[in-house]
Design an enzyme around this catalytic site. Structure first.
Site, PDB file in Angstrom:
ATOM      1  N   HIS A  38       0.833  -1.210   0.000  1.00 48.38           N
ATOM      2  CA  HIS A  38       0.000   0.000   0.000  1.00 48.38           C
ATOM      3  C   HIS A  38       0.865   1.257   0.000  1.00 48.38           C
ATOM      4  O   HIS A  38       2.029   1.223   0.428  1.00 48.38           O
ATOM      5  CB  HIS A  38      -0.852   0.042   1.280  1.00 48.38           C
ATOM      6  CG  HIS A  38      -2.012  -0.910   1.300  1.00 48.38           C
ATOM      7  ND1 HIS A  38      -2.259  -1.759   2.353  1.00 48.38           N
ATOM      8  CD2 HIS A  38      -3.012  -1.117   0.408  1.00 48.38           C
ATOM      9  CE1 HIS A  38      -3.363  -2.461   2.099  1.00 48.38           C
ATOM     10  NE2 HIS A  38      -3.823  -2.098   0.931  1.00 48.38           N
ATOM     11  N   CYS A  94      -2.483   0.147   9.989  1.00 48.84           N
ATOM     12  CA  CYS A  94      -3.515  -0.755   9.454  1.00 48.84           C
ATOM     13  C   CYS A  94      -4.520  -1.198  10.509  1.00 48.84           C
ATOM     14  O   CYS A  94      -5.638  -1.566  10.174  1.00 48.84           O
ATOM     15  CB  CYS A  94      -2.876  -2.021   8.895  1.00 48.84           C
ATOM     16  SG  CYS A  94      -1.411  -1.753   7.927  1.00 48.84           S
TER      17      CYS A  94
HETATM   18  C1  CIR Z   1      -3.831  -7.766   3.152  1.00 53.04           C
HETATM   19  O1  CIR Z   1      -3.025  -8.206   2.324  1.00 53.04           O
HETATM   20  O2  CIR Z   1      -4.864  -7.199   2.814  1.00 53.04           O
HETATM   21  C2  CIR Z   1      -3.517  -7.958   4.609  1.00 53.04           C
HETATM   22  N1  CIR Z   1      -2.851  -9.203   4.795  1.00 53.04           N
HETATM   23  C3  CIR Z   1      -2.677  -6.826   5.142  1.00 53.04           C
HETATM   24  C4  CIR Z   1      -3.362  -5.490   5.086  1.00 53.04           C
HETATM   25  C5  CIR Z   1      -2.549  -4.404   5.677  1.00 53.04           C
HETATM   26  N2  CIR Z   1      -3.262  -3.176   5.662  1.00 53.04           N
HETATM   27  C6  CIR Z   1      -2.716  -1.994   5.449  1.00 53.04           C
HETATM   28  O3  CIR Z   1      -1.547  -1.899   5.118  1.00 53.04           O
HETATM   29  N3  CIR Z   1      -3.500  -0.943   5.510  1.00 53.04           N
END
Ligand code: CIR
Length: 253
Positions: free
Chosen positions: A160, A247
């Protein structure tokens, strides 16, 4: 009072989405302990913490940041790029309804909250495997009437935009220049992560302090050198799920 929405870990976290990392076993109890310490750090930093309904069937449900973009005037419910994550949004929508007018990202556009970085009245939107150009346009349609400018930013090498850059003080961005070009973050002052700590660009700013992972001591020293207080948390277990400190909460300021 600042509100922080959080969600407890799913016992299925071991089957989370992964894009740039190889799968490693996640110690569920250790991850839960670290998450509890993170929530404590939110409280200690002045947040009232609201627990979203548990979603045991949603492996990535703990990463609540991706389900919404919360601005002062409106909250935008996202359409996450990974289909497995779309069941996470209704509960976030319900929790935000008492606090904000709501907008949404419309299909077929996709956008993850982790790809949206607000700096003043500018919303930088990372174009990634999760967030499409249409997602940025869909967001712009909702927020431009409130005076926000949406700027798309290419991101390469990480999940991201906020894996690559976060704002740690007004107009001061912490950046990994290998993953996002600082020149695209126009007119902002930037400091770079220590090159030995590629995942170090993600800090959660709360007032004058930054909640920050203990795994990045060299970059933490650079942040402190800017006169910013660093509140350290152990976050390495959820880092295996490609999650970082921003996150795990949605901040409603
Ligand atoms: C994903 O790949 O969607 C999750 N394993 C990790 C999400 C992390 N979120 C973020 O960086 N905002």
């Amino acid at each position: 009072m600042t509100i922080a929405l959080v969600r407890e870990l799913s016992p299925r976290i071991g089957t989370c989405e992964l894009t740039h990392l190889a799968r490693e076993p996640i110690d569920l109890e250790r991850a839960r302990r670290q998450h509890a310490s993170y929530v404590e750090a939110l409280r200690e930093s002045g947040c009232r913490v609201i627990d979203l309904v548990p979603l045991p069937e949603a492996p990535d449900g703990v990463f609540v940041e991706d389900a919404a973009v919360v601005l002062d005037e409106i909250a935008i419910i996202t359409r996450p790029g990974a289909p497995s994550r779309r069941p996470e949004t209704p509960s976030v929508e319900a929790a935000l309804r008492p606090f904000r007018a709501l907008g949404s990202i419309e299909a077929p556009a996709t956008l993850d909250g982790g790809d949206v970085l607000r700096s003043g009245a500018v919303l930088f939107v990372g174009i990634t495997e999760r967030t499409s150009h249409e997602g940025a346009l869909s967001l712009a349609r909702v927020v431009e009437p409130f005076g926000y400018e949406v700027r798309s930013v290419p991101v390469a090498g990480c999940l991201h935009l906020k894996s690559a850059v976060t704002e740690i003080a007004d107009g001061l961005l912490l950046v990994n220049p290998d993953w996002v070009d600082p020149a695209r973050l126009a007119a902002r002052r930037t400091i770079s992560i220590d090159p030995a700590e590629p995942f170090a660009a993600n800090g959660l700013r709360l007032g004058q302090r930054v909640i920050y992972a203990t795994a990045f001591p060299k970059t933490a020293a650079r942040i402190r050198a800017e006169g910013i207080e660093v509140r350290s948390v152990d976050a390495d277990e959820l880092a295996k799920a490609e999650g970082a400190v921003t996150c795990c909460s949605l901040i409603v300021a």
